[in-house]
Motif scaffolding. Structure first.
Motif, PDB file in Angstrom:
ATOM      1  N   ARG A  98      33.698  45.888  55.051  1.00 28.15           N
ATOM      2  CA  ARG A  98      34.265  45.488  53.755  1.00 28.15           C
ATOM      3  C   ARG A  98      35.507  46.303  53.411  1.00 28.15           C
ATOM      4  N   PRO A  99      36.376  45.758  52.567  1.00 29.94           N
ATOM      5  CA  PRO A  99      37.516  46.544  52.107  1.00 29.94           C
ATOM      6  C   PRO A  99      37.041  47.750  51.287  1.00 29.94           C
ATOM      7  N   ASP A 139      33.995  43.954  43.392  1.00 31.41           N
ATOM      8  CA  ASP A 139      34.241  44.941  44.433  1.00 31.41           C
ATOM      9  C   ASP A 139      32.957  45.453  45.073  1.00 31.41           C
ATOM     10  N   ASP A 161      41.656  41.728  43.274  1.00 30.00           N
ATOM     11  CA  ASP A 161      41.970  42.301  44.583  1.00 30.00           C
ATOM     12  C   ASP A 161      41.883  41.218  45.666  1.00 30.00           C
ATOM     13  N   THR A 162      43.025  40.869  46.233  1.00 28.06           N
ATOM     14  CA  THR A 162      43.046  39.803  47.241  1.00 28.06           C
ATOM     15  C   THR A 162      42.307  40.199  48.524  1.00 28.06           C
ATOM     16  N   ARG A 163      42.163  41.492  48.765  1.00 28.09           N
ATOM     17  CA  ARG A 163      41.376  41.914  49.937  1.00 28.09           C
ATOM     18  C   ARG A 163      39.917  41.499  49.763  1.00 28.09           C
ATOM     19  N   SER A 166      39.587  37.559  49.880  1.00 30.18           N
ATOM     20  CA  SER A 166      39.671  37.109  51.275  1.00 30.18           C
ATOM     21  C   SER A 166      38.373  37.409  52.022  1.00 30.18           C
ATOM     22  N   PHE A 167      37.804  38.579  51.782  1.00 29.22           N
ATOM     23  CA  PHE A 167      36.552  38.964  52.441  1.00 29.22           C
ATOM     24  C   PHE A 167      35.423  38.011  52.049  1.00 29.22           C
TER      25      PHE A 167
END
Length: 185
Positions: A98-99, A139, A161-163, A166-167
């Motif tokens: 994960r980010p 998150d 948060d685009t990270r 996307s995840f």
């Protein structure tokens, strides 16, 4: 959903597995005893439930998933039912890549086990099965934990948060999960 209907759901998912006494059933709901008694009374009046001392029984077959006991979420989480242990194992695999949290969005870190505890808490309250859930900021990947249960009707995530978005989207794509919707803001 009304309080009494939520309690009915908590009662019925336990009784699908096995008959239970009054005192056993009261442990599987989280409301005031007055509301619990109202729910039991209505279920008996509807013909769904019958009481033969000392047990309550279902009068008919219901399309209800039996209760999956997550165990004590403090001292022995996910020890009572392999259902939760399997979800935890899968969630741990998924979240290892994960980010990482970033201070740009005031994110903090929560252990994957704690995210699944939150999911189990929502489940125990009767607020997960066949419900629509809105998550503002994900998150901790609560949407993925909920998605692994397959219980929610719909999960809507709004995340900056685009990270993270996307995840979550990639997880849904890999698993062919179509009930999680992700929106960036």
């Amino acid at each position: 959903m009304s309080e009494v209907n939520r309690i009915k759901k908590q009662i019925l998912r336990h009784l699908v597995k096995t008959p239970a006494t009054f005192w056993e059933l009261i442990n599987y709901q989280d409301s005031h005893i007055v509301n619990f008694l109202q729910a039991v009374k209505e279920l008996i009046q509807e013909g769904t439930l019958r009481y033969e001392k000392p047990y309550f029984y279902l009068n008919k077959d219901l399309n209800i998933t039996p209760y999956h006991n997550p165990g004590c979420l403090i001292c022995s989480p996910f020890s009572k039912d392999p259902y939760w242990k399997n979800i935890l194992d899968e969630f741990l695999k998924i979240t290892k890549d994960r980010p990482l949290p970033t201070s740009d969005f005031d994110q903090g870190f929560i252990r994957p086990e704690d995210t699944l505890k939150r999911t189990a808490f929502i489940y125990e309250r009767g607020d997960l099965e066949n419900t629509e859930i809105f998550i503002l900021g994900d998150d901790d990947l609560l949407s993925i934990a909920i998605g692994l249960t397959g219980m929610a009707k719909k999960v809507c995530v709004v995340e900056i948060d685009t990270r993270i978005t996307s995840f979550i989207r990639e997880f849904c794509k890999r698993r062919a999960i179509t009930n999680i919707y992700v929106k960036e803001y």
